[in-house]
Scaffold this motif. Structure first.
Motif, PDB file in Angstrom:
ATOM      1  N   GLU A 164       0.796  -1.225   0.000  1.00  0.00           N
ATOM      2  CA  GLU A 164       0.000   0.000   0.000  1.00  0.00           C
ATOM      3  C   GLU A 164       0.829   1.275   0.000  1.00  0.00           C
ATOM      4  OE1 GLU A 164      -2.382   0.252   3.505  1.00  0.00           O
ATOM      5  OE2 GLU A 164      -0.812  -0.557   4.824  1.00  0.00           O
ATOM      6  N   HIS A 165       2.099   1.233   0.395  1.00  0.00           N
ATOM      7  CA  HIS A 165       2.908   2.449   0.502  1.00  0.00           C
ATOM      8  C   HIS A 165       3.938   2.607  -0.619  1.00  0.00           C
ATOM      9  CE1 HIS A 165       1.121   3.213   4.364  1.00  0.00           C
ATOM     10  NE2 HIS A 165       1.572   2.056   4.859  1.00  0.00           N
ATOM     11  N   TYR A 166       4.191   1.539  -1.373  1.00  0.00           N
ATOM     12  CA  TYR A 166       5.242   1.593  -2.380  1.00  0.00           C
ATOM     13  C   TYR A 166       4.699   1.322  -3.774  1.00  0.00           C
ATOM     14  CZ  TYR A 166       8.166   1.171   1.780  1.00  0.00           C
ATOM     15  OH  TYR A 166       8.748   1.372   3.003  1.00  0.00           O
ATOM     16  N   SER A 167       5.387   1.877  -4.759  1.00  0.00           N
ATOM     17  CA  SER A 167       5.037   1.635  -6.162  1.00  0.00           C
ATOM     18  C   SER A 167       5.899   0.499  -6.692  1.00  0.00           C
ATOM     19  CB  SER A 167       5.275   2.897  -6.995  1.00  0.00           C
ATOM     20  OG  SER A 167       4.449   3.950  -6.559  1.00  0.00           O
ATOM     21  N   ARG A 168       5.262  -0.540  -7.156  1.00  0.00           N
ATOM     22  CA  ARG A 168       6.012  -1.668  -7.698  1.00  0.00           C
ATOM     23  C   ARG A 168       6.655  -1.305  -9.029  1.00  0.00           C
ATOM     24  NH1 ARG A 168       4.654  -7.630  -7.570  1.00  0.00           N
ATOM     25  NH2 ARG A 168       6.901  -7.411  -7.815  1.00  0.00           N
ATOM     26  N   ILE A 169       7.864  -1.808  -9.249  1.00  0.00           N
ATOM     27  CA  ILE A 169       8.556  -1.660 -10.528  1.00  0.00           C
ATOM     28  C   ILE A 169       8.318  -2.960 -11.291  1.00  0.00           C
ATOM     29  CG2 ILE A 169      10.768  -1.286 -11.654  1.00  0.00           C
ATOM     30  CD1 ILE A 169      11.659   0.041  -8.951  1.00  0.00           C
ATOM     31  N   CYS A 170       7.576  -2.870 -12.405  1.00  0.00           N
ATOM     32  CA  CYS A 170       7.023  -4.081 -13.024  1.00  0.00           C
ATOM     33  C   CYS A 170       7.616  -4.382 -14.395  1.00  0.00           C
ATOM     34  CB  CYS A 170       5.513  -3.940 -13.161  1.00  0.00           C
ATOM     35  SG  CYS A 170       4.670  -3.759 -11.567  1.00  0.00           S
ATOM     36  N   PRO A 171       8.042  -5.625 -14.613  1.00  0.00           N
ATOM     37  CA  PRO A 171       8.531  -6.054 -15.921  1.00  0.00           C
ATOM     38  C   PRO A 171       7.379  -6.614 -16.762  1.00  0.00           C
ATOM     39  CG  PRO A 171       8.985  -7.758 -14.295  1.00  0.00           C
ATOM     40  CD  PRO A 171       8.211  -6.674 -13.588  1.00  0.00           C
ATOM     41  N   CYS A 172       6.945  -5.875 -17.753  1.00  0.00           N
ATOM     42  CA  CYS A 172       5.852  -6.327 -18.622  1.00  0.00           C
ATOM     43  C   CYS A 172       6.417  -6.699 -19.996  1.00  0.00           C
ATOM     44  CB  CYS A 172       4.805  -5.228 -18.790  1.00  0.00           C
ATOM     45  SG  CYS A 172       4.141  -4.546 -17.249  1.00  0.00           S
ATOM     46  N   ARG A 173       5.602  -7.360 -20.783  1.00  0.00           N
ATOM     47  CA  ARG A 173       5.927  -7.636 -22.187  1.00  0.00           C
ATOM     48  C   ARG A 173       4.631  -7.734 -22.969  1.00  0.00           C
ATOM     49  NH1 ARG A 173       4.388 -12.794 -23.445  1.00  0.00           N
ATOM     50  NH2 ARG A 173       4.513 -14.393 -21.830  1.00  0.00           N
ATOM     51  N   ASP A 174       4.743  -7.594 -24.286  1.00  0.00           N
ATOM     52  CA  ASP A 174       3.565  -7.822 -25.112  1.00  0.00           C
ATOM     53  C   ASP A 174       3.398  -9.321 -25.338  1.00  0.00           C
ATOM     54  OD1 ASP A 174       5.453  -8.537 -27.011  1.00  0.00           O
ATOM     55  OD2 ASP A 174       5.339  -6.646 -28.090  1.00  0.00           O
ATOM     56  N   TYR A 175       2.387  -9.721 -26.072  1.00  0.00           N
ATOM     57  CA  TYR A 175       2.154 -11.142 -26.308  1.00  0.00           C
ATOM     58  C   TYR A 175       1.492 -11.351 -27.661  1.00  0.00           C
ATOM     59  CZ  TYR A 175      -2.639 -10.065 -24.762  1.00  0.00           C
ATOM     60  OH  TYR A 175      -3.892  -9.516 -24.634  1.00  0.00           O
ATOM     61  N   VAL A 176       1.622 -12.565 -28.149  1.00  0.00           N
ATOM     62  CA  VAL A 176       1.008 -12.951 -29.417  1.00  0.00           C
ATOM     63  C   VAL A 176      -0.414 -13.401 -29.137  1.00  0.00           C
ATOM     64  CG1 VAL A 176       1.126 -14.531 -31.383  1.00  0.00           C
ATOM     65  CG2 VAL A 176       3.242 -13.680 -30.338  1.00  0.00           C
ATOM     66  N   LYS A 177      -1.379 -12.789 -29.759  1.00  0.00           N
ATOM     67  CA  LYS A 177      -2.763 -13.217 -29.572  1.00  0.00           C
ATOM     68  C   LYS A 177      -2.912 -14.641 -30.096  1.00  0.00           C
ATOM     69  CE  LYS A 177      -7.590 -12.030 -30.591  1.00  0.00           C
ATOM     70  NZ  LYS A 177      -8.037 -12.260 -29.213  1.00  0.00           N
ATOM     71  N   GLY A 178      -3.371 -15.514 -29.247  1.00  0.00           N
ATOM     72  CA  GLY A 178      -3.486 -16.918 -29.624  1.00  0.00           C
ATOM     73  C   GLY A 178      -2.270 -17.743 -29.249  1.00  0.00           C
ATOM     74  N   GLN A 179      -1.221 -17.085 -28.718  1.00  0.00           N
ATOM     75  CA  GLN A 179      -0.050 -17.806 -28.197  1.00  0.00           C
ATOM     76  C   GLN A 179       0.599 -16.890 -27.153  1.00  0.00           C
ATOM     77  OE1 GLN A 179       0.886 -20.742 -27.655  1.00  0.00           O
ATOM     78  NE2 GLN A 179       1.967 -21.507 -29.459  1.00  0.00           N
ATOM     79  N   VAL A 180      -0.110 -16.680 -26.057  1.00  0.00           N
ATOM     80  CA  VAL A 180       0.255 -15.637 -25.098  1.00  0.00           C
ATOM     81  C   VAL A 180       1.548 -15.945 -24.346  1.00  0.00           C
ATOM     82  CG1 VAL A 180      -2.147 -14.950 -24.806  1.00  0.00           C
ATOM     83  CG2 VAL A 180      -1.152 -16.615 -23.230  1.00  0.00           C
ATOM     84  N   ALA A 181       2.040 -17.173 -24.419  1.00  0.00           N
ATOM     85  CA  ALA A 181       3.303 -17.510 -23.755  1.00  0.00           C
ATOM     86  C   ALA A 181       4.488 -16.834 -24.424  1.00  0.00           C
ATOM     87  CB  ALA A 181       3.507 -19.025 -23.748  1.00  0.00           C
ATOM     88  N   PHE A 182       4.292 -16.322 -25.641  1.00  0.00           N
ATOM     89  CA  PHE A 182       5.392 -15.725 -26.402  1.00  0.00           C
ATOM     90  C   PHE A 182       5.161 -14.233 -26.616  1.00  0.00           C
ATOM     91  CE2 PHE A 182       5.456 -20.081 -28.630  1.00  0.00           C
ATOM     92  CZ  PHE A 182       6.178 -20.635 -27.583  1.00  0.00           C
ATOM     93  N   CYS A 183       6.265 -13.479 -26.671  1.00  0.00           N
ATOM     94  CA  CYS A 183       6.179 -12.053 -26.978  1.00  0.00           C
ATOM     95  C   CYS A 183       6.151 -11.861 -28.493  1.00  0.00           C
ATOM     96  CB  CYS A 183       7.361 -11.314 -26.366  1.00  0.00           C
ATOM     97  SG  CYS A 183       8.973 -11.982 -26.811  1.00  0.00           S
ATOM     98  N   GLN A 184       5.590 -10.749 -28.919  1.00  0.00           N
ATOM     99  CA  GLN A 184       5.535 -10.441 -30.347  1.00  0.00           C
ATOM    100  C   GLN A 184       6.941 -10.217 -30.887  1.00  0.00           C
ATOM    101  OE1 GLN A 184       2.905  -7.157 -31.184  1.00  0.00           O
ATOM    102  NE2 GLN A 184       1.277  -7.959 -29.868  1.00  0.00           N
TER     103      GLN A 184
END
Length: 743
Positions: free
Chosen positions: A714-734
């Motif tokens: 509640e007091h801190y902002s998380r630093i988040c590692p995101c990535r995009d994904y392939v629609k229909g194969q979300v385990a992989f990035c575009q």
């Protein structure tokens, strides 16, 4: 030594427990007796005492399991309360032993720091044994970094004092030098990164290993499956889908370069089908019993085989012992000398415990090979044994201390885990065009639920559905539940007849349970519209009994979150079935819709083969030679206080990727992403790394097993590692799939 003890009756077992408690106090006294170790023998003695204690308690735990849950379980019914008591006590004892072991490790490290005085440049000198920062330690023996190996330094220090305690260390080339410690801890026990020159040699040796050749026939696999009575259902499913699998394998081989892949030696142990599990799934599978896990196992087995790997299948503890007989011959706890007999181990949670029991002391050296089939997911805070204890999470699952990505889920619902998935069986294809042209889709509603108990509280909702469609069901007749006479029940149908009925049906109606099953995808693949039940508030382990024991705080926004999030309209309509007007409006629009059959690529045979092939090639939890997915896919987002990385990434139409946490967990790297830290410190909790906007402090993660997409603070902002994904194969990035497959 303890065999006769565990054949005693229940009261004698309680006496044995009292003896163990006395033994624990004895260990505590020993701890103080040897608080400042002066020589190696005292350290060896403590290690032997700890190991003996753990074996004692584990043996009692296994005997308790076998005696009360085994073949004579019915006659032991009167001891149910005793069983629960023993289980709680045993768990508590093991936790105490772990804590004591940690304290012993700390004392050894402290003693090492104070007493090491070797002058050999290649050994642990006094300067090298002091508390070093990562850069100083990494520079030793030519290492470029120990990033991602947080226990490396402590283990090297432990080896410096204890390397003579087991004769096998010398047989691996450990000679007291620092570089020999790192070589051993990187190549045998996986606590340190591999030395650069060793990477080249091992890569060269790997090039000489047999190559995996894709297969275009399943006959030999079917013959293997026929030898296991418990695998009959799996055999029939693979046999039924044989044409689909072969076509998919050929298509994937044309799309991707599948040459020069090393052939893996793979063990698949189906713990849920063992008699020791007590589940009786194999006996009930043709009577409408649960099929989700067997569907996943079936598709995994077919995929690994067709991709050309060498497989061993086990469905009993005795069979597992036979396959692993070479591994269990070590009485001194040393790892196996020479090349490991396996490259990958696929197992479920039940089978994992059986594997641990069979392997004994050698289990630790095979942990990184594990891939655990886990339907609902295991979040890091339940996987981390000490954190579970700290938070007092009540769950019979978890506490396995694996890297969270080693858990393989049925759906991509927990980014901390890996999405293995399954295949939606298609009975009808272009070869059935004439038959399909004769089928007329009418205003039929097929209700999702094999048990009539699921229906009994939903009559007002079904009364609304009835206004728009004729209601059909496929549930057990023998359940004595009063249901409206307008329901047409077909009973339990085989797969072909069920999909034929779906082809005639307009809407597939959810009742809210079961959660996240394969059936809605089958319905959508046959051209039905799925009426998905919205949950407000979301269901989780705090408000829903079904999830109370599950090792996750994940919140389900609907009966089928994957269908809601990744498919959506026009194929999926998510509604609050308690809101009459919303239900009526949804049904009015659904009845006017005409949709084509739709199946996401990731749930086809080809999609699963593609995904599993990349996992086998790229997921490395042992040597961790490279980050996968590639770091080029990283998109850094800053969450708001109390917001998890799952939430912020999802809000941006991205996915949280925990593999990137290692990369982000450094002040220098954060600066590259415009996150400037005035100060920084390391802690261990689920919400790290994080940023305190008030004082510009960066909080970094000190325990890599607690890297979590799910945690928040509640007091801190998380630093988040995101990535995009392939629609229909979300385990992989575009953009990275082709580059990753075509090396």
């Amino acid at each position: 030594m303890f065999g006769s003890l565990f054949k005693r009756n229940a009261s004698q077992k309680l006496s044995a427990l009292l003896l163990i408690f006395g033994f624990i106090w004895g260990l505590v006294l020993l701890r103080y007796t040897f608080q400042q170790p002066k020589h190696q023998n005292s350290a060896e003695l403590r290690e032997q005492i700890l190991e003996l204690s753990k074996r004692y308690v584990r043996a009692l735990a296994e005997e308790n399991q076998n005696t009360i849950d085994g073949p004579h379980g019915a006659s032991m019914a009167g001891y149910a309360d005793l069983k629960r008591t023993i289980a709680v006590l045993l768990d508590d004892i093991l936790q105490r032993l772990r804590k004591l072991e940690n304290k012993v490790d700390d004392m050894i490290s402290s003693s090492l720091t104070n007493n090491t005085n070797s002058t050999n440049n290649n050994s642990m000198s006094a300067g090298a044994s002091k508390q070093m920062n990562e850069q100083e330690f990494s520079a030793l023996c030519g290492l470029t970094s120990i990033d991602g190996f947080p226990h490396c330094e402590a283990k090297v220090k432990w080896m410096n004092e204890m390397w003579k305690s087991e004769p096998c260390y010398a047989s691996y080339g450990v000679n007291g030098s620092l570089c020999s410690f790192i070589k051993y801890l990187s190549e045998v026990e996986n606590f340190c990164p591999m030395l650069p020159e060793r990477k080249l040699k091992i890569a060269a040796a790997s090039a000489l290993k047999p190559k995996a050749k894709i297969l275009t026939s399943l006959d030999s696999l079917l013959a293997i499956l026929a030898e296991h009575e418990a695998l009959l259902w799996i055999k029939l499913r693979i046999e039924r889908m044989k044409e689909q699998w072969i076509t998919a394998m050929k298509a994937l081989a044309k799309k991707h370069n599948l040459e020069n892949r090393p052939q893996k030696k793979v063990l698949l142990h189906l713990g849920l089908l063992t008699k020791e599990s007590g589940f009786k799934i194999a006996e009930n599978v043709f009577k409408g019993g649960p099929l989700g896990e067997l569907v996943q196992w079936s598709d995994l087995i077919a995929s690994v085989y067709l991709l050309g790997h060498s497989i061993i299948i086990s469905t009993s503890v005795d069979e597992l012992k036979r396959h692993l007989s070479v591994l269990t011959g070590n009485k001194d706890g040393c790892p196996i000398r020479g090349e490991k007999l396996l490259d990958l181990i696929y197992v479920d949670i039940v089978g994992l415990k059986q594997l641990n029991s069979v392997l004994g002391a050698s289990f630790t050296h095979y942990r990184c090979l594990l891939r655990v089939l886990d339907s609902f997911g295991t979040e890091p805070e339940f996987n981390h044994a000490e954190y579970v204890k700290k938070k007092n999470h009540g769950s019979p699952w978890g506490k396995l201390n694996l890297i969270p990505k080693q858990f393989y889920n049925m759906f991509p619902h927990t980014p901390d885990n890996s999405f293995l998935g399954f295949v939606v069986e298609e009975y009808f294809n272009e070869n059935h065009t004439a038959l399909l042209n004769k089928i007329t889709r009418t205003n039929k509603a097929l209700v999702y639920g094999k048990l009539a108990d699921y229906w009994k509280d939903k009559i007002p909702f079904l009364d609304i559905v009835r206004k728009y469609a004729e209601i059909h069901g496929t549930f057990h007749e023998e359940h004595n539940v009063a249901l409206p006479k307008y329901i047409i029940n077909h009973g339990i149908l085989n797969g072909h007849d069920l999909q034929l009925l779906l082809r005639k049906t307009k809407v597939f109606v959810g009742l809210g349970f079961p959660y996240e099953g394969p059936a809605p995808l089958e319905a959508i693949a046959n051209g039905c519209i799925f009426l998905n039940v919205n949950f407000n508030p979301p269901k989780n382990r705090k408000n829903t009994k079904f999830f109370q024991g599950k090792p996750t705080f994940r919140e389900l926004s609907s009966q089928h979150p994957y269908a809601e999030l990744y498919i959506g309209k026009p194929h999926v309509w998510t509604v609050d079935i308690e809101n009459t007007s919303n239900v009526e409006e949804a049904l009015r629009q659904i009845m006017m819709q005409k949709v084509e059959p739709y199946l996401p690529y990731e749930f086809t045979c080809e999609g699963m083969l593609e995904r599993l092939n990349v996992f086998i090639e790229k997921q490395d939890f042992c040597l961790q030679r490279e980050i996968w997915p590639p770091i080029s896919a990283l998109i850094v987002k800053m969450a708001k206080p109390s917001q998890s990385c799952v939430e912020i990434c999802q809000k941006e139409q991205l996915i949280c990727e925990p593999a990137f946490f290692y990369h982000l967990n450094k002040v220098a790297e954060l600066k590259r992403y415009k996150i400037n830290c005035n100060t920084s410190k390391k802690e261990s909790d689920l919400y790290l790394p994080a940023f305190n906007p008030q004082n510009q402090m960066c909080l970094l993660q000190s325990d890599y097993l607690l890297f979590s997409c799910a945690g928040s603070q509640e007091h801190y902002s998380r630093i988040c590692p995101c990535r995009d994904y392939v629609k229909g194969q979300v385990a992989f990035c575009q953009g990275c799939l082709e580059r990753e497959v075509h090396n």
